[in-house]
Enzyme design. Structure first.
Site, PDB file in Angstrom:
ATOM      1  N   ASP A  31       0.876  -1.162   0.000  1.00  0.00           N
ATOM      2  CA  ASP A  31       0.000   0.000   0.000  1.00  0.00           C
ATOM      3  C   ASP A  31       0.920   1.219   0.000  1.00  0.00           C
ATOM      4  OD1 ASP A  31      -2.046   1.793   0.067  1.00  0.00           O
ATOM      5  OD2 ASP A  31      -3.123   0.859   1.728  1.00  0.00           O
TER       6      ASP A  31
HETATM    7  C1  BGC Z   1      -4.910   3.445   0.158  1.00  0.00           C
HETATM    8  C2  BGC Z   1      -5.015   2.505  -1.017  1.00  0.00           C
HETATM    9  C3  BGC Z   1      -4.780   3.274  -2.297  1.00  0.00           C
HETATM   10  C4  BGC Z   1      -3.433   3.945  -2.217  1.00  0.00           C
HETATM   11  C5  BGC Z   1      -3.099   4.771  -3.442  1.00  0.00           C
HETATM   12  C6  BGC Z   1      -3.648   4.259   0.149  1.00  0.00           C
HETATM   13  O1  BGC Z   1      -3.691   5.261   1.109  1.00  0.00           O
HETATM   14  O2  BGC Z   1      -4.984   2.698   1.365  1.00  0.00           O
HETATM   15  O3  BGC Z   1      -6.276   1.890  -1.042  1.00  0.00           O
HETATM   16  O4  BGC Z   1      -4.878   2.426  -3.402  1.00  0.00           O
HETATM   17  O5  BGC Z   1      -3.414   4.830  -1.111  1.00  0.00           O
HETATM   18  O6  BGC Z   1      -3.861   5.916  -3.463  1.00  0.00           O
END
Ligand code: BGC
Length: 758
Positions: free
Chosen positions: A230
């Site tokens: 993530d």
């Molecule tokens: C989120 C993800 C997301 C990623 C990119 C993170 O903060 O938890 O779900 O895909 O950011 O934006």
């Protein structure tokens, strides 16, 4: 684009390899021009494409317009995998148009508490729905060649302290609930990538956990794609590479430096880095062909805008759940005199806040759409403001005046956007106080009250629902939700959404209530497998609306459940079929739900667990037979000692119905399984010996011998009270008592005999 990945790998320097397993900017992989390795783009997701223009690639902020489909809370409520697959295909097309090669979704975390700020992005409190609908979305997106990222692996069921908190749970809970949806989606739909979560699982960061990333995901489930962090989830980059995390996102300077240093110091095996590079190269070359020609204007083509808006409306009209409809107040006649109240009717709340926020191509509001059907005489008063500003007294007075003058009132209530979002959790599940005051006043003024809700996860209804004759739970319905809502209110479409999360009477009834949100960096999952309806049922708690519930403008009857079982062990197959009939006057859809109730002698199990579901569309008077086939895993629990799936011999009940608490047909089948028994060891108790088939035989032999040598010992074994008291004593301690005179070696021999005699 086929490439010899191994040949390329051998030409890369250590520094290039370390750089390749970290992103370029926010959304791209890194290109290596001298070797012809292109970059690809990953973008959010999941219910639309959030592609940011090149000069705004900062993670937050603007993006190109794209269709905003209903978020997972809405799509999940359709219980319809085929529909989810169609949404996936549309997302795939828009990804291609917007030059996105990997769409970051779906999210399938379990809704353990209604407080989780991100529940709107997830499908259900039940792993079967989360896994099946997640798999369907993946199949749809990947049918267009675009990759997906199944997230957030794993146990990311709260937002509070999400970057650090440890989700603490036993393996059975993890396997049966928090990993089960991921397992299904991986095995059924092979997502191109999986996103490792921010949080820790049992004290280990998900991005650094070899058990989670390698043993379970790759070795057991056969995942062959790429593991991406993530965004910002990497804590210790070299530990992450060693655990099996391939790609760190977004770009970081520290990541490649840590890898190079660790390989040079000999603390990170270069083979682990090579494995990660291979996965990155494979992902890149598998998807790089989808890139549009340089200079192409990025935009969703106008035909897709139209077509996908219509699909978004179809999904929304299938997603809303009719919770209550006293006296059949709905559908309304377009000729009736109708007052619409509530700011959400003209300013819809249609998606959640955070990384999934889509810039919609269009936006329908319910007020305009209702007037399209019922004419301009539909009156309106806002009743409240979205930010809580304004003179509440005056707003309420206007609303009451408008409500009093009409025959029917449709009141739009819900959670303001700031109430639920990625990054934090809710503190309570009540509607805002000003809306509750408005509701009470409007209900006084007009008893023909229909409430339409907009919220991303359950809100409390028990303290006000008596004032409403009908409640339509609209969740968040995406950009075409306004039209879909109008269609349902006037009966243009017949509601068929069903709850994928229980609506509790109060927050205190929820299984996570006492644990949430944890402390000192730890969140206990002490409720174990008893999440959602599994909990409410086990505790026999009354709920406002049970899991699976949803009304229709027609009625359905279930009849003729027939069951048969064949095979044994892993080949076990149970066939169930039931007939569903539309007994009302309009066409409609029923969601046939199959639950298994498998009593256990060994562990505590949920009363009923969802093991199958099917949406059936029926004309008035029409009947359809619906069949299900269940296998070994549908009856199994994860054995905590044997550390494997395990089915107990004996009878199980199969229940078919219209919700977890509306079971219409039930029957039983006998299962034939031959499972291993837990082997005895030195610490096994007397009671365990007496239950163990080999242990029983060996003890019988020992007793026979003792009968001649030591009749007192035999008397002891026949004394039930004494046996009950001694039952918990390990055999090793018993033999140490004075006068018993059996050595550890002899005990070891008996253990070996007992284990061999099974
Ligand atoms: C989120 C993800 C997301 C990623 C990119 C993170 O903060 O938890 O779900 O895909 O950011 O934006």
């Amino acid at each position: 684009m086929a490439k010899d990945v191994d040949a390329l790998l051998s030409q890369l320097t250590l520094e290039e390899k370390a750089a390749l397993v970290t992103g370029d900017g926010f959304w791209h992989t890194r290109a290596v021009e001298r070797l012809g390795i292109p970059a690809i783009t990953l973008s959010d997701g999941p219910h639309g494409v959030r592609r940011q223009p090149a000069d705004q690639e900062n993670g937050i902020g603007g993006s190109y317009p794209a269709t905003c489909f209903p978020p997972a809370v809405g799509l999940g409520s359709t219980w319809d995998a085929e529909l989810a697959e169609r949404v996936g295909a549309a997302l795939g097309d828009e990804s291609i148009a917007l030059d996105v090669q990997v769409l970051l979704g779906p999210g399938i975390n379990i809704k353990r508490s209604p407080l989780c700020g991100r529940n709107f992005e997830y499908f259900s409190e039940d792993p079967l729905i989360a896994g099946e609908l997640g798999a369907a979305l993946i199949r749809g997106i990947q049918s267009k060649g675009v990759g997906t990222s199944l997230k957030h692996y794993a146990a990311n069921s709260q937002e509070t302290d999400r970057f650090r908190v440890s989700a603490d749970m036993d393996e059975r809970t993890a396997r049966e609930i928090y990993l089960a949806g991921f397992e299904r989606a991986v095995k059924d739909a092979a997502p191109a990538t999986i996103m490792a979560a921010y949080n820790k699982l049992n004290g280990v960061y998900a991005t650094e956990d070899p058990w989670l990333l390698t043993q379970v995901l790759r070795d057991e489930w056969g995942f062959e794609g790429l593991l991406v962090s993530d965004w910002g989830a990497v804590n210790d980059r070299d530990a992450a590479v060693a655990a099996g995390l391939d790609l760190e996102m977004p770009e970081s300077e520290a990541g490649p430096a840590a890898i190079v240093a660790a390989v040079r110091a000999g603390s990170l095996d270069e083979a682990s880095l090579d494995a990660a590079v291979r996965n990155v190269l494979k992902l890149v070359f598998d998807h790089a062909d989808l890139k549009p020609a340089d200079g192409t204007t990025l935009a969703v083509p106008s035909e897709q805008v139209e077509e996908h808006h219509a699909l978004a409306r179809e999904v929304a009209s299938r997603a809303a759940v009719l919770l209550k409809n006293d006296g059949g107040i709905l559908p309304l006649s377009p000729d009736a005199s109708i007052a619409v109240i509530g700011e959400f009717a003209r300013n819809p709340r249609y998606q959640g806040a955070g990384s999934s926020q889509i810039e919609p191509t269009r936006l329908d509001d319910a007020l305009t759409e209702m007037r399209k059907i019922a004419g301009p005489d539909v009156t309106f008063a806002p009743g409240f403001t979205l930010d809580g500003s304004g003179d509440a007294g005056a707003l309420t007075r206007d609303a009451v005046a408008v409500a009093s003058a009409a025959e029917f009132v449709v009141l739009f209530l819900g959670l303001p956007s700031a109430a639920e979002s990625e990054g934090y959790d809710r503190e309570h599940i009540d509607l805002p106080a000003d809306q509750l005051t408005l509701l009470a006043e409007v209900a006084q003024a007009n008893a023909n009250l229909v409430v339409v809700l907009s919220n991303g996860s359950a809100v409390r209804v028990s303290n006000w629902e008596g004032g409403a004759r009908a409640i339509l739970e609209g969740w968040l319905l995406g950009q075409a939700g306004g039209g879909a809502t109008a269609d349902i209110l006037f009966g243009v479409t017949n509601p068929s959404g069903r709850l994928t999360e229980t609506i509790p009477e109060k927050l205190e009834d929820n299984s996570a209530y006492l644990d949430y949100p944890g402390r000192d960096g730890h969140l206990s999952y002490g409720d174990g497998v008893f999440v959602g309806y599994r909990w409410y049922d086990a505790r026999e708690l009354p709920v406002s609306y049970p899991f699976g519930h949803g009304l229709s403008y027609t009625s359905f009857e279930f009849s003729g459940l027939s069951l048969s079982a064949e095979g044994a062990d892993a080949d076990l197959a149970v066939h169930a079929s039931v007939t569903v009939t539309n007994t009302g006057n309009v066409a409609g859809r029923e969601v046939v739900q199959l639950y298994v109730s498998a009593p256990s002698a060994e562990v505590r199990r949920p009363q009923n667990e969802l093991r199958g579901f099917r949406v059936v569309a029926l004309e008035p008077g029409e009947s359809r037979e619906v069949g299900f086939t269940l296998g070994y895993r549908d009856f199994a629990y994860f054995h905590p000692v044997l550390e494997r799936w395990y089915v107990e011999n004996g009878g199980v009940d199969i229940l078919v119905g219209a919700s977890s608490r509306d079971i219409r047909e039930r029957g039983s089948v006998e299962l034939r399984v031959n499972e291993p028994v837990v082997p005895l060891d030195r610490q096994s108790s007397l009671a365990e010996w007496m239950k163990h088939p080999g242990g029983q035989k060996v003890l019988a032999g020992v007793m026979q011998q003792a009968a001649t040598q030591n009749p007192e010992a035999v008397g002891m074994f026949q004394n039930q009270e004494l046996m009950a008291m001694m039952g918990s004593m390990p055999m090793r301690r018993i033999v140490r008592f004075p006068g018993v005179g059996i050595s550890d070696e002899v005990v070891d021999g008996l253990i070996a005999q007992a284990n061999a005699a099974v």
